[in-house]
Scaffold this motif. Structure first.
Motif, mmCIF file in Angstrom:
data_model
loop_
_atom_site.group_PDB
_atom_site.id
_atom_site.type_symbol
_atom_site.label_atom_id
_atom_site.label_comp_id
_atom_site.label_asym_id
_atom_site.label_seq_id
_atom_site.Cartn_x
_atom_site.Cartn_y
_atom_site.Cartn_z
ATOM 1 N N ASP A 159 -26.017 -85.667 2.577
ATOM 2 C CA ASP A 159 -26.887 -86.324 1.318
ATOM 3 C C ASP A 159 -27.708 -85.125 1.357
ATOM 4 O OD1 ASP A 159 -28.707 -88.656 0.973
ATOM 5 O OD2 ASP A 159 -27.294 -89.496 3.132
ATOM 6 N N ALA A 160 -28.799 -85.526 1.793
ATOM 7 C CA ALA A 160 -30.024 -85.051 1.508
ATOM 8 C C ALA A 160 -29.714 -83.227 1.824
ATOM 9 C CB ALA A 160 -31.414 -85.584 2.570
ATOM 10 N N ILE A 161 -28.949 -82.623 1.865
ATOM 11 C CA ILE A 161 -29.261 -80.872 1.700
ATOM 12 C C ILE A 161 -29.478 -80.862 0.056
ATOM 13 C CG2 ILE A 161 -27.676 -78.990 2.514
ATOM 14 C CD1 ILE A 161 -27.320 -80.413 4.914
ATOM 15 N N PRO A 162 -29.342 -80.336 -0.404
ATOM 16 C CA PRO A 162 -29.641 -79.664 -2.245
ATOM 17 C C PRO A 162 -28.149 -78.868 -1.947
ATOM 18 C CG PRO A 162 -32.108 -78.861 -0.637
ATOM 19 C CD PRO A 162 -30.238 -79.430 0.115
ATOM 20 N N VAL A 163 -27.962 -79.150 -3.427
ATOM 21 C CA VAL A 163 -26.726 -79.012 -3.875
ATOM 22 C C VAL A 163 -27.110 -77.954 -4.831
ATOM 23 C CG1 VAL A 163 -25.439 -80.913 -3.245
ATOM 24 C CG2 VAL A 163 -26.840 -81.023 -4.949
ATOM 25 N N ARG A 164 -26.030 -77.360 -5.416
ATOM 26 C CA ARG A 164 -26.039 -76.601 -6.693
ATOM 27 C C ARG A 164 -25.540 -77.196 -7.941
ATOM 28 N NH1 ARG A 164 -28.127 -71.448 -4.223
ATOM 29 N NH2 ARG A 164 -29.158 -70.787 -6.300
ATOM 30 N N GLN A 165 -25.569 -77.319 -8.922
ATOM 31 C CA GLN A 165 -25.153 -77.811 -10.096
ATOM 32 C C GLN A 165 -25.085 -76.502 -11.413
ATOM 33 O OE1 GLN A 165 -27.167 -81.184 -11.493
ATOM 34 N NE2 GLN A 165 -26.207 -82.452 -10.645
ATOM 35 N N TYR A 166 -23.504 -76.574 -11.392
ATOM 36 C CA TYR A 166 -22.891 -76.172 -12.873
ATOM 37 C C TYR A 166 -22.541 -76.980 -13.354
ATOM 38 C CZ TYR A 166 -23.315 -72.741 -9.270
ATOM 39 O OH TYR A 166 -23.629 -71.484 -7.413
ATOM 40 N N VAL A 167 -23.054 -76.194 -15.449
ATOM 41 C CA VAL A 167 -23.004 -76.620 -16.023
ATOM 42 C C VAL A 167 -21.817 -76.367 -17.177
ATOM 43 C CG1 VAL A 167 -24.992 -76.197 -17.207
ATOM 44 C CG2 VAL A 167 -23.524 -77.778 -18.090
ATOM 45 N N LYS A 168 -20.725 -77.645 -17.469
ATOM 46 C CA LYS A 168 -20.046 -76.156 -18.679
ATOM 47 C C LYS A 168 -20.412 -75.905 -20.090
ATOM 48 C CE LYS A 168 -15.076 -75.457 -19.349
ATOM 49 N NZ LYS A 168 -14.461 -76.368 -19.497
ATOM 50 N N THR A 169 -20.446 -74.745 -20.076
ATOM 51 C CA THR A 169 -21.054 -74.161 -21.445
ATOM 52 C C THR A 169 -19.764 -73.452 -21.977
ATOM 53 O OG1 THR A 169 -21.715 -71.588 -20.784
ATOM 54 C CG2 THR A 169 -22.762 -73.733 -20.507
ATOM 55 N N ASP A 170 -19.733 -72.504 -23.367
ATOM 56 C CA ASP A 170 -19.417 -72.261 -24.206
ATOM 57 C C ASP A 170 -18.814 -70.664 -23.908
ATOM 58 O OD1 ASP A 170 -19.112 -73.997 -25.854
ATOM 59 O OD2 ASP A 170 -20.561 -73.269 -27.131
ATOM 60 N N SER A 171 -19.282 -70.626 -22.920
ATOM 61 C CA SER A 171 -19.615 -69.310 -22.300
ATOM 62 C C SER A 171 -19.074 -69.197 -20.617
ATOM 63 C CB SER A 171 -20.911 -68.036 -22.535
ATOM 64 O OG SER A 171 -21.825 -68.963 -21.784
ATOM 65 N N GLY A 172 -18.517 -70.432 -20.552
ATOM 66 C CA GLY A 172 -18.315 -70.263 -19.276
ATOM 67 C C GLY A 172 -19.322 -71.917 -18.355
ATOM 68 N N TRP A 173 -18.886 -71.578 -16.957
ATOM 69 C CA TRP A 173 -19.854 -72.547 -16.574
ATOM 70 C C TRP A 173 -21.255 -71.464 -15.787
ATOM 71 C CZ3 TRP A 173 -18.967 -77.774 -14.681
ATOM 72 C CH2 TRP A 173 -17.907 -78.062 -15.110
ATOM 73 N N ARG A 174 -22.129 -72.370 -16.134
ATOM 74 C CA ARG A 174 -23.425 -71.619 -15.943
ATOM 75 C C ARG A 174 -24.405 -72.301 -14.642
ATOM 76 N NH1 ARG A 174 -21.655 -67.770 -17.520
ATOM 77 N NH2 ARG A 174 -21.858 -66.455 -18.962
#
Length: 362
Positions: A159-174
């Motif tokens: 749980d303490a190892i960093p994650v990457r996050q992606y957010v849904k936008t009008d131009s896809g996942w960023r």
């Protein structure tokens, strides 16, 4: 000296927004001001309480599982027993006491390793284990382990190892980043990097704008390294953490300080940043190495190993107050409303070995 927040701001001003993973890594592991490098996070006086700190029963039952896994693997001579991310050393202290009781010969022949990146926490662990009679060696990386069958445990490691996050936008996942807004405040924003859509969880395509998914390549890479090691040298692994059995869109990034949630973008280096663990990804990484991976809720794991019976024996000669404290500990560790279902236990073994309370998938 500049604060960690000031240094993060300066970096963003110079090089642009940073990924959530890079932000987590700085907050947790910065050599001078990172959370794990400078603070005592565990226990009532810290920011969170882990299962070994709640009751000795947790460590005792983990010891039973690892010992059973060793026996099921053919009881190889001179096994390596290791804990990765050992906290204050409480889990290992309880396991050592248990192994000495159930099989002194096993205790004498095993080679004991503590895998800890923080020099400060290593010192805490040395003090905890000073009276154990064992002679552990401290290393900072699994690659420093000697050859031999490896039986390894990690509690609240991933749980303490960093994650990457992606957010849904009008131009896809960023990729979600941490940057500076128009008012020069730290804020989350959508970066330029796009997600590999083949890695997104089920439901991502239908997710609404603004939805978040989490991918954790660093966690999966660590699991792959440990699985490769077990595949080539033999052994087994046990990992306990909070998370989910199947991935889905959702933001699980959180900050904890003094046993309460706090703002992720404040208290840099003074709060614990974590995200829930995708156990399906970790299991897949182990299976890709030809190993078996089995998952169950922490409550089922502890009950299957006999925590109720152990609690009864522990409380047999205690007064009413002490017996109630033992019952409360069982409820906290195994109860469905507390840690029993949120926390999961992942067992990694060779494909020919099954260790109770897990059942063979075949």
């Amino acid at each position: 000296m500049k604060t960690l927040e000031e240094r993060i701001r300066a970096q963003i001003a110079t090089t642009g927004p940073m990924s959530v993973a890079d932000y987590m890594a700085l907050c947790l592991f910065d050599p001078e001001q990172g959370y794990y490098t400078t603070r005592e996070p565990f226990g009532a006086a810290g920011d969170f309480t882990t299962a070994p700190e709640i009751s000795q029963m947790f460590g005792e039952l983990c010891a039973v599982w690892l010992y059973t896994a060793w026996k099921a693997s053919g009881a190889p001579g001179n096994p390596i027993l290791a804990e990765i991310g050992p906290g204050r050393g409480t889990l290992m202290k309880d396991m050592l006491r248990t192994w000495a009781k159930i099989d002194p010969a096993f205790s004498r022949q095993m080679r004991l390793y503590m895998i800890e990146a923080s020099p400060r926490l290593s010192e805490v662990q040395r003090k905890t284990l000073a009276a154990s009679g064992a002679s552990p060696r401290w290393i900072t990386d699994i690659d420093a382990l000697p050859d031999g069958p490896l039986f390894i445990i990690g509690n609240e490691l991933f749980d303490a190892i960093p994650v990457r996050q992606y957010v849904k936008t009008d131009s896809g996942w960023r990729e979600r980043t941490v940057g500076l807004d128009a008012n020069d405040r730290l804020s989350f924003m959508a970066g330029a990097g796009a997600a590999d859509e083949t890695l997104l969880p089920p439901g991502a395509k239908e997710a609404p704008s603004g939805a978040i998914v989490e991918l954790a390549p660093a966690r999966n890479a660590l699991m792959t390294r440990m699985a490769e090691r077990i595949r080539t040298e033999g052994g087994a692994a046990l990992f306990i953490d909070y998370g989910y059995a199947k991935p889905a869109p959702g933001d699980t990034l959180q900050a904890m300080r003094s046993h309460a949630y706090t703002n992720i973008l404040k208290d840099q280096g003074k709060a614990d940043l974590t995200a829930h663990v995708d156990f399906s990804a970790l299991a897949r990484a182990a299976r890709d190495e030809g190993l078996a991976a089995a998952l169950m809720d922490q409550g089922d794991f502890l009950i299957g190993l006999g925590i109720l019976e152990r609690a009864g024996r522990l409380g047999a000669d205690k007064n009413g107050t002490e017996q109630q404290a033992i019952r409360n500990a069982v409820e906290r560790l195994a109860g469905p409303e507390q840690m029993g279902t949120l926390f999961k236990v992942l067992a990694i073994t060779s494909s020919t070995v099954t260790v109770p309370p897990f059942v063979s998938p075949h």
